[in-house]
Write an enzyme that holds these catalytic residues in place. Structure first.
Site, short mmCIF file in Angstrom:
data_model
loop_
_atom_site.label_atom_id
_atom_site.label_comp_id
_atom_site.label_asym_id
_atom_site.label_seq_id
_atom_site.Cartn_x
_atom_site.Cartn_y
_atom_site.Cartn_z
N ARG A 102 0.89 -1.18 0.00
CA ARG A 102 0.00 0.00 0.00
C ARG A 102 0.92 1.22 0.00
NH1 ARG A 102 -5.44 1.35 3.39
NH2 ARG A 102 -6.15 -0.20 1.89
N HIS A 129 -7.36 0.60 -6.47
CA HIS A 129 -7.57 -0.24 -5.28
C HIS A 129 -8.29 -1.52 -5.72
CE1 HIS A 129 -7.85 -1.41 -1.24
NE2 HIS A 129 -8.81 -0.63 -0.79
N GLN A 132 -10.34 -4.05 -3.35
CA GLN A 132 -11.68 -3.63 -2.91
C GLN A 132 -12.73 -4.03 -3.94
OE1 GLN A 132 -12.51 -1.91 0.13
NE2 GLN A 132 -14.54 -2.55 -0.52
N ASP A 217 -17.16 7.23 -2.06
CA ASP A 217 -15.96 7.11 -1.24
C ASP A 217 -15.66 8.52 -0.69
OD1 ASP A 217 -13.57 6.21 -0.12
OD2 ASP A 217 -12.45 6.21 -2.02
N CYS A 257 -16.36 1.68 0.30
CA CYS A 257 -15.22 0.84 0.69
C CYS A 257 -14.87 0.99 2.17
CB CYS A 257 -14.02 1.14 -0.19
SG CYS A 257 -13.40 2.82 -0.03
N ARG A 285 -13.83 -8.53 2.01
CA ARG A 285 -12.41 -8.29 1.73
C ARG A 285 -11.60 -9.53 2.11
NH1 ARG A 285 -10.45 -3.23 1.39
NH2 ARG A 285 -8.67 -4.42 0.59
N1 NVA Z 1 -9.93 6.62 -1.62
C1 NVA Z 1 -9.60 6.19 -0.29
C2 NVA Z 1 -9.84 4.73 -0.13
C3 NVA Z 1 -9.56 4.18 1.24
C4 NVA Z 1 -9.75 2.71 1.34
C5 NVA Z 1 -8.15 6.53 0.01
O1 NVA Z 1 -7.31 6.31 -0.86
O2 NVA Z 1 -7.87 7.03 1.09
N1 CP Z 2 -11.40 -0.19 2.29
C1 CP Z 2 -10.14 -0.26 2.75
O1 CP Z 2 -9.21 -0.52 1.97
O2 CP Z 2 -10.01 -0.07 4.06
P1 CP Z 2 -8.65 0.09 4.88
O3 CP Z 2 -8.04 1.41 4.47
O4 CP Z 2 -9.06 0.05 6.30
O5 CP Z 2 -7.72 -1.05 4.51
#
Ligand code: NVA
Ligand code: CP
Length: 299
Positions: A102, A129, A132, A217, A257, A285
């Protein structure tokens, strides 16, 4: 055989992605605990951003499938002190069987994957992502059947989740209508590649009309915290709430998500609706990441 990574949904064949979702559904249904399909295998997780669902889903998935996992944050690994991405990839992939990352720039993930001799999974970048989407598609299929030929509405930022929905439109064969404020559209070249299935519309009401699934989101993603307040005014008309959902198809589902900001991109009554699927979406997930790990690690 070349090592198979999962950096976006487009890395796998359509049948392979559908197969992973079907396997996830089967794993969830299985009455007895999962077999040790990943016995003796280790997943390394390199997370430069926070996570609850993704990290826990991977850790539990590895444990329940008979493998193990280890978590590396930049704060305490040498990568955080400047060891190059390439060297980290070369070293880690000699010791573990799979690596989930990540991070911020998608190109960082791509560079890591180029030098890794084991599968690399995108656990979220600024651009995509895909994990997800496996869970979201699983959730839709479990509750409404095939998503092929359906209409999906994305309401909000043209961010990493939105861009993964664009890829999903192609892989899962649905029409995607995106309503986002001007200046917050997804990547133009990605849109152009998928223009036969993906449409940008001005108003959230236009996007949700005839939709079978409505998704949103946060308005400011990880790494954009300093823009949070400034974004609020642009995004205010883009809240998904019961009124907006009432304009979608009768049995339309709502997904997010998570984590969510109640009162911003989603109203509290919609998120806290007793019939909401967002908690099951989150649970999925774990099931879908199990299926993904099996697919990548047991080839
Ligand atoms: N768009 C959000 C998704 C979190 C799972 C982010 O990147 O923070
Ligand atoms: N939806 C998601 O990826 O959640 P986290 O940021 O908690 O992993």
């Amino acid at each position: 055989m070349a090592v198979q990574h999962f950096l976006t949904l487009m890395d796998l064949g359509k049948d392979e992605v559908l197969g992973i979702v079907q396997r996830a559904i089967a794993l969830k249904k299985a009455a007895s605990p999962s077999k040790d399909t990943l016995e003796g295998q280790t997943l390394a997780m390199i997370f430069d951003k926070s996570s609850t669902r993704t990290r826990v889903a991977f850790e539990v998935a590895m444990t329940q499938l008979g493998g193990s996992s280890l978590f590396l944050s930049n704060k305490d690994s040498q990568q955080g002190r400047g060891e190059t991405i390439e060297d980290s990839a070369r070293v880690l992939s000699r010791m573990v069987d799979c690596i989930a990352i990540r991070t911020y720039e998608h190109s960082t993930l791509e560079r890591f994957a180029e030098f890794s001799t084991v599968p690399v999974i995108n656990a979220l970048t600024d651009s995509f992502h895909p994990c997800q989407l496996l869970a979201d598609m699983q959730t839709f299929i479990e509750h409404r059947g095939d998503i092929s030929g359906r209409t999906v509405a994305w309401v909000g930022d043209g961010n990493n989740m939105c861009q993964s929905y664009i890829n999903a439109a192609e892989v899962f064969d649905f029409e995607l209508k995106i309503a986002c404020p001007e200046g917050f559209e997804p990547d133009a070249s990605l849109l152009a590649t998928h223009k036969d299935r993906v449409q940008i519309v001005q108003q959230p009401e236009q996007a949700v009309s005839h939709a079978d699934l409505v998704v949103t989101d946060v308005w400011a993603s990880m790494g954009q915290e300093q823009e949070q307040e400034q974004r609020k005014s642009s995004f205010e008309p883009y809240q998904v709430n019961r009124d907006l959902m009432s304009l979608a198809n009768n049995k339309a589902l709502f997904m997010h998500c998570l984590p969510a900001h109640r009162g911003e991109e989603v109203s509290a009554p919609l998120l806290d609706d007793p019939d909401t699927l967002v908690w099951e979406e989150a649970e999925n997930r774990m099931h879908s990441q199990k299926a993904l790990l099996e697919f990548l690690c047991n080839r």
